[in-house]
Design a protein around this motif. Sequence first.
Motif: not given
Lengths: 370, 259
Positions: A265, A267-275, A281-283, A286
């Motif tokens: 989870q 890694e997927a958030a990082d790989a998308m380029g999310l700050k 906050r979003l991933i 929650p």
Amino acid sequence: MMNPPAYKPGEHPDLPPPRSTIGPIAWIRTNLLSSPTNIVLTVLSVWFLYELVPAALEWGFLDAAFTGENRDECREKAGGACWAFIGERFRLFTYGFYPIEERWRIDLTFVLLIVALMAVLWDQCPFRKQGLIFACVFPFVAGWLLLGGFGLTPVDTDEFGGFMLTLVIGVTGISFSLPIGIVLALGRQSHLPIVRVFSVSFIEFFRGVPLIALLFVASTMLNYFLPRGTSFDLLLRVLIMVTLFASAYMAEVIRGGLQALPRGQYEAADAMGLKYWTSMRLIILPQALKISIPGIVNTFIGLYKDTTLVIIIGLLDPLGVGRSSLSDTKWTGLANEMYLFVAIFFFLSCFGMSRYSLYLEKKLATGYER
Amino acid sequence: MNNETSATQNGSTGNDSIIAIRNMHKWYGQFHALKDINLDVVRGEKIVICGPSGSGKSTMIRCINRLEEHQQGEIIVDGTELTNDLKNVEVVRREVGMVFQHFNLFPHLTVMENCTLAPIWVRKAPREEAETIAMEYLERVKIPDQAHKFPGQLSGGQQQRVAIARSLCMKPRVMLFDEPTSALDPEMIKEVLDVMVELATEGMTMLCVTHEMGFAKTVADRVIFMDGGEIIEENNPQEFFDNPQHDRTKLFLSQILNH
Ligand SMILES: Nc1ncnc2c1ncn2[C@@H]1O[C@H](COP(=O)(O)OP(=O)(O)OP(=O)(O)O)[C@@H](O)[C@H]1O
Ligand SMILES: [Mg+2]
């Protein structure tokens, strides 16, 4: 020999379940009498209830006195509980020593609290957006209403007491310990050593010290550290200590949730380029908070009940009010009634929190994980 | 010292390569996981990476979007060098999509929300636009009707196709796949591979760690064989499969093709 099929393939209608699997008798059979152990347990429970319930009803209602000027009058009327005591002291239990003519301010604060809570806790709430904005300003409004100033008669926090004091400490502690706990839990996982060391020391310190000790520090020792002549309010110090204490526990509960999330989870958030903060906050949060709900509510309930400890530094929470009422010669010896009454108040609050957490867990369940 | 951005944007890569890895090394503590990796990927090229377990395939492609940090050498993606500068990392991650073995969909968000999250928060696209694009890609991977379900309600193959769509919604220039089919049941592998083949024919630059040799033969421009943290051999698929040069490649191919 096999029976021939009753219906042609593809034409089988929906049939009701067999009689023996539905209805109260079937329920009793499967739930209460399914095995010898189960039967023994059922019999024991029934016997226990039989002994307990009538006696409790007798003491609490049937043979209880609801009116009377003092203990002796109660005793003349009935042999059971003397609820007249609670009746006479009810306002003291609720409002503490808050000036009588200003008590409407507490009532109003309470109503506003309910409104704010509705907006925060109930996502179908009408006017939720406005409600949430209101919830953000509520602490200031509540502070103003309770403390006075700016046109209202000032009331000293010494005069706070009873359930109102419990709610002030409990609600403040709960609403601040969650965000502080989140920040500490994230800090503990930070890549920055300073942040990590600070979070770990904070958590370990506040978790390792009994709350009573912290309250004593708040009430006495802080005076040594503060410059001479300055003083800040005892209640405020207590609020800070209770909040920090609960935050440390909260941080650990949330850390459990953060660690329970699969690495994928993050890694997927990082790989998308999310700050960082967006992905938290979003991933991450929650999901982590959802996993942690039972632990979070557990901490809330613990904090809420721990508010009774303020009695030892001289604040009069419901137990304090009760104890001082017991020393009134009119009402000596009615400890059972008093403790039961306070227990019911705490039980209802805590039970409410626990039910709400179950509701939340159910609401947030999104299908099954694979 | 000249301006760093201009230096990197002109690209020390020189030719048309979109990814350039030069003398790159990676250690996990004392363990030397990647040794002197050199790799140039041209725009539109499809590369399949294979090799035994633990050979460093995942580590290598995860270095390309900095899920892992390399300690020596350089990695330049579309003109941006990966350094400790978080800005560069963000730039690269915007342009590089990744599909994981275990899908890594966000279970608390619907399929649609999974697909629109990055466009909205990273590309700052308006919600409606993001949803239109998401729907387009969900149609391309043939699951538009699942858009409002949660990932947990989908089959593995469907989840992986959502994961591909989710990456594509960012309109990446490069797609990285780390064993996208190896957590799937056999009957679902094909539906995912079909989507990948289609993507390949549309000209996407793809780096794909996979043991699906059929896929390698049909779409790869180049097959890379890794072992012990090194690139042992690379060749076009025909030569690679029919005429492997290195003993370790031969051994690996014999193991993988004979079962
Ligand atoms: N976080 C880590 N810490 C320490 N060692 C690691 C870590 N991740 C991977 N390694 C080691 O690095 C080597 C390469 O791992 P990698 O995951 O890249 O292999 P792989 O080729 O993808 O294998 P597989 O086919 O099993 O996925 C392995 O020996 C592994 O044990
Ligand atoms: Mg791998």
